[in-house]
Motif scaffolding. Structure first.
Motif, mmCIF file in Angstrom:
data_model
loop_
_atom_site.group_PDB
_atom_site.id
_atom_site.type_symbol
_atom_site.label_atom_id
_atom_site.label_comp_id
_atom_site.label_asym_id
_atom_site.label_seq_id
_atom_site.Cartn_x
_atom_site.Cartn_y
_atom_site.Cartn_z
ATOM 1 N N LEU A 284 40.976 44.853 30.463
ATOM 2 C CA LEU A 284 42.156 44.659 29.621
ATOM 3 C C LEU A 284 42.917 45.961 29.438
ATOM 4 C CD1 LEU A 284 43.743 42.654 27.848
ATOM 5 C CD2 LEU A 284 42.274 43.329 25.937
ATOM 6 N N GLN A 285 42.194 47.036 29.191
ATOM 7 C CA GLN A 285 42.830 48.329 28.948
ATOM 8 C C GLN A 285 43.545 48.852 30.180
ATOM 9 O OE1 GLN A 285 40.210 51.790 28.589
ATOM 10 N NE2 GLN A 285 41.391 52.474 26.824
ATOM 11 N N GLN A 286 42.902 48.727 31.347
ATOM 12 C CA GLN A 286 43.467 49.283 32.567
ATOM 13 C C GLN A 286 44.196 48.251 33.419
ATOM 14 O OE1 GLN A 286 40.670 51.706 34.768
ATOM 15 N NE2 GLN A 286 39.760 52.567 32.909
ATOM 16 N N ARG A 287 44.288 47.020 32.922
ATOM 17 C CA ARG A 287 44.961 45.925 33.636
ATOM 18 C C ARG A 287 44.369 45.734 35.035
ATOM 19 N NH1 ARG A 287 46.306 45.202 29.080
ATOM 20 N NH2 ARG A 287 48.369 44.591 28.328
ATOM 21 N N LEU A 288 43.047 45.544 35.063
ATOM 22 C CA LEU A 288 42.348 45.338 36.331
ATOM 23 C C LEU A 288 42.005 43.862 36.495
ATOM 24 C CD1 LEU A 288 39.798 48.305 36.331
ATOM 25 C CD2 LEU A 288 42.094 48.231 37.325
ATOM 26 N N PRO A 289 42.237 43.277 37.664
ATOM 27 C CA PRO A 289 41.799 41.899 37.921
ATOM 28 C C PRO A 289 40.281 41.793 37.782
ATOM 29 C CG PRO A 289 43.328 42.648 39.619
ATOM 30 C CD PRO A 289 42.958 43.859 38.815
ATOM 31 N N VAL A 290 39.803 40.580 37.539
ATOM 32 C CA VAL A 290 38.374 40.342 37.349
ATOM 33 C C VAL A 290 37.897 39.272 38.320
ATOM 34 C CG1 VAL A 290 36.580 39.519 35.762
ATOM 35 C CG2 VAL A 290 38.431 40.994 34.920
ATOM 36 N N VAL A 291 36.773 39.528 38.975
ATOM 37 C CA VAL A 291 36.106 38.526 39.798
ATOM 38 C C VAL A 291 34.723 38.311 39.206
ATOM 39 C CG1 VAL A 291 35.237 37.907 42.079
ATOM 40 C CG2 VAL A 291 37.380 39.201 41.869
ATOM 41 N N LEU A 292 34.416 37.062 38.844
ATOM 42 C CA LEU A 292 33.138 36.726 38.226
ATOM 43 C C LEU A 292 32.355 35.764 39.112
ATOM 44 C CD1 LEU A 292 31.177 36.579 35.734
ATOM 45 C CD2 LEU A 292 32.517 34.568 35.029
ATOM 46 N N PHE A 293 31.154 36.157 39.509
ATOM 47 C CA PHE A 293 30.207 35.251 40.158
ATOM 48 C C PHE A 293 29.362 34.647 39.037
ATOM 49 C CE2 PHE A 293 31.374 38.220 43.481
ATOM 50 C CZ PHE A 293 31.454 37.426 44.627
ATOM 51 N N ALA A 294 29.566 33.360 38.767
ATOM 52 C CA ALA A 294 29.099 32.784 37.503
ATOM 53 C C ALA A 294 27.804 31.991 37.597
ATOM 54 C CB ALA A 294 30.203 31.897 36.915
ATOM 55 N N GLU A 295 27.108 32.020 38.715
ATOM 56 C CA GLU A 295 25.885 31.233 38.840
ATOM 57 C C GLU A 295 24.861 31.613 37.775
ATOM 58 O OE1 GLU A 295 22.338 30.332 42.130
ATOM 59 O OE2 GLU A 295 23.845 31.876 42.501
ATOM 60 N N GLY A 296 24.283 30.620 37.095
ATOM 61 C CA GLY A 296 23.249 30.915 36.113
ATOM 62 C C GLY A 296 23.093 29.825 35.074
ATOM 63 N N GLY A 297 22.135 30.021 34.202
ATOM 64 C CA GLY A 297 21.721 28.963 33.291
ATOM 65 C C GLY A 297 22.187 29.074 31.865
ATOM 66 N N GLY A 298 23.130 29.962 31.551
ATOM 67 C CA GLY A 298 23.627 30.046 30.183
ATOM 68 C C GLY A 298 22.802 30.977 29.317
ATOM 69 N N GLY A 299 22.845 30.753 28.014
ATOM 70 C CA GLY A 299 22.184 31.632 27.058
ATOM 71 C C GLY A 299 20.684 31.718 27.273
ATOM 72 N N PRO B 237 44.822 38.816 36.596
ATOM 73 C CA PRO B 237 44.235 37.693 37.338
ATOM 74 C C PRO B 237 42.727 37.643 37.121
ATOM 75 C CG PRO B 237 45.674 39.022 38.740
ATOM 76 C CD PRO B 237 45.446 39.804 37.495
ATOM 77 N N VAL B 238 42.194 36.449 36.903
ATOM 78 C CA VAL B 238 40.764 36.259 36.694
ATOM 79 C C VAL B 238 40.278 35.162 37.642
ATOM 80 C CG1 VAL B 238 38.942 35.718 35.051
ATOM 81 C CG2 VAL B 238 40.998 36.895 34.272
ATOM 82 N N VAL B 239 39.360 35.524 38.535
ATOM 83 C CA VAL B 239 38.853 34.597 39.543
ATOM 84 C C VAL B 239 37.380 34.324 39.277
ATOM 85 C CG1 VAL B 239 38.438 34.220 42.006
ATOM 86 C CG2 VAL B 239 40.507 35.425 41.249
ATOM 87 N N GLY B 240 37.001 33.050 39.214
ATOM 88 C CA GLY B 240 35.617 32.666 39.040
ATOM 89 C C GLY B 240 35.058 32.076 40.321
ATOM 90 N N ILE B 241 33.848 32.487 40.685
ATOM 91 C CA ILE B 241 33.193 32.001 41.900
ATOM 92 C C ILE B 241 31.815 31.471 41.505
ATOM 93 C CG2 ILE B 241 32.276 32.625 44.174
ATOM 94 C CD1 ILE B 241 34.333 34.864 44.306
ATOM 95 N N VAL B 242 31.467 30.286 42.005
ATOM 96 C CA VAL B 242 30.154 29.747 41.686
ATOM 97 C C VAL B 242 29.497 29.161 42.927
ATOM 98 C CG1 VAL B 242 31.065 27.499 40.970
ATOM 99 C CG2 VAL B 242 28.836 28.239 40.154
ATOM 100 N N SER B 243 28.231 29.500 43.083
ATOM 101 C CA SER B 243 27.381 28.945 44.135
ATOM 102 C C SER B 243 26.080 28.544 43.463
ATOM 103 C CB SER B 243 27.124 29.985 45.217
ATOM 104 O OG SER B 243 26.093 29.574 46.088
ATOM 105 N N GLY B 244 25.594 27.349 43.710
ATOM 106 C CA GLY B 244 24.371 26.924 43.049
ATOM 107 C C GLY B 244 24.657 26.365 41.673
#
Length: 331
Positions: free
Chosen positions: A199-214, A243-250
């Protein structure tokens, strides 16, 4: 001048840290190629020795990162840091890597390596471990919870096309081989730090979101419902800013799916499953028993618009980032 094995020969200062270069054998100094205050680079020849038997040897290689056999003569604290970093690498986790291969998936670090320009990724928080010191040994946590199940950092993507400064991105990847890619106390802290930088540096984000939560197993802090966690609000706050990109496998359930759902673009593989509750939560809510593969399969989530870009595998997901014209590839 004669020197003894283990004797300090030179001191190299880097980033305010002093590193001693020591003689590996009893030897005679033949030539000194630097003076105090000189600036040197990796691979530069610093000093030339001759063994007492007359066979010459060079100690210039001591300026490079030591391998496993070379750490014995290092300071104990530096040796510990090097060993800790080794445990975070795929090479030290053959069983976990084998399981990923069996499922046709990449590891978190492999996905990041394929996404980011070579050598551009700078990791943050690599030595974090799960907040479970009160019930597990440190050695257990170091070996089995590397990076607290999430690899985070900043890397470049397509710098050859748009320049290094224009292609810096925050990259975060949940590691499903570590505690099922769950969200723990310290990987939440790592995430929050990187989201603040984005947010501070205005950088795009790529998130690999695979997982089971809390993750319920983190017992080193008093927590009831986790309502103090700021990760979700911080991720959502990026909307319209970068820009915020989410990627999920599994499998991607619960808190991981909540973050994924706040992404501008969601890229998913055909073997992915996305749901706000996993099997245990669904059953606990009295809704019946289901396997993970029955909850939010990709064919359903693609039809209903949750998935924007459906791909065959991890490599396809990484390749499906914005094309050269800035357009999102079609399915």
């Amino acid at each position: 001048q004669g020197v003894r094995a283990g004797q300090a020969l030179l001191v190299v200062e880097a980033m305010k840290m002093e590193h001693e270069i020591r003689a590996e054998i009893d030897a005679q100094v033949q030539a000194l190629w630097v003076s105090a205050g000189d600036t040197v680079a990796e691979g530069d020849l610093l000093l030339q020795l001759a063994a007492m038997s007359g066979a010459p040897t060079s100690v210039s290689e001591a300026t490079t990162a030591p391998g496993p056999a070379a750490t014995a003569g290092l300071r104990a604290d530096l040796r510990e840091v090097i060993e800790r970093h080794r445990f975070t690498q795929d090479a030290q986790r053959p069983d976990a890597v084998a399981k990923r291969r069996a499922s046709g998936q990449n590891t978190a670090r492999e996905n990041i390596a394929q996404l980011c320009d070579e050598g551009s990724f700078s990791e943050y928080g690599a030595l974090a471990i799960a907040a479970q010191r009160s019930r597990r040994t440190l050695d257990d946590l170091v070996r089995n919870t590397p990076a607290d199940g999430m690899v985070t950092g900043i890397g470049g993507i397509n710098a050859a096309l748009f320049g290094a400064e224009q292609t810096r991105c925050v990259v975060m990847a949940y590691d499903a081989t570590v505690l099922a890619g769950t969200q723990g106390m310290r990987n939440h802290q790592k995430t929050d730090r990187l989201l603040g930088i984005a947010l501070q540096q205005r950088l795009p984000v790529v998130l690999f979101a695979e997982g089971g939560g809390g993750r319920p197993g983190d017992v080193d802090m008093p927590i009831v419902a986790g309502l103090h966690v700021s990760t979700f609000a911080s991720y959502a706050r990026l909307s319209g800013q970068v820009p915020v990109v989410g990627i999920v496998s599994g499998r991607c359930f619960a808190g991981n799916a909540a973050l994924l759902g706040c992404s501008d673009v969601i890229i998913a593989t055909r073997l992915s499953n996305i749901g706000m509750g996993g099997p245990a939560m669904v059953e606990g809510g009295g809704l019946g028993r289901f396997t993970p593969e029955q909850i939010g399969p990709s064919d359903v989530q693609a039809r209903n618009g949750v998935i924007d870009v459906l791909v065959d595998d991890d490599a396809g997901a990484v390749a499906a980032r914005l094309d050269h014209g800035g357009n999102v590839p079609s399915q």
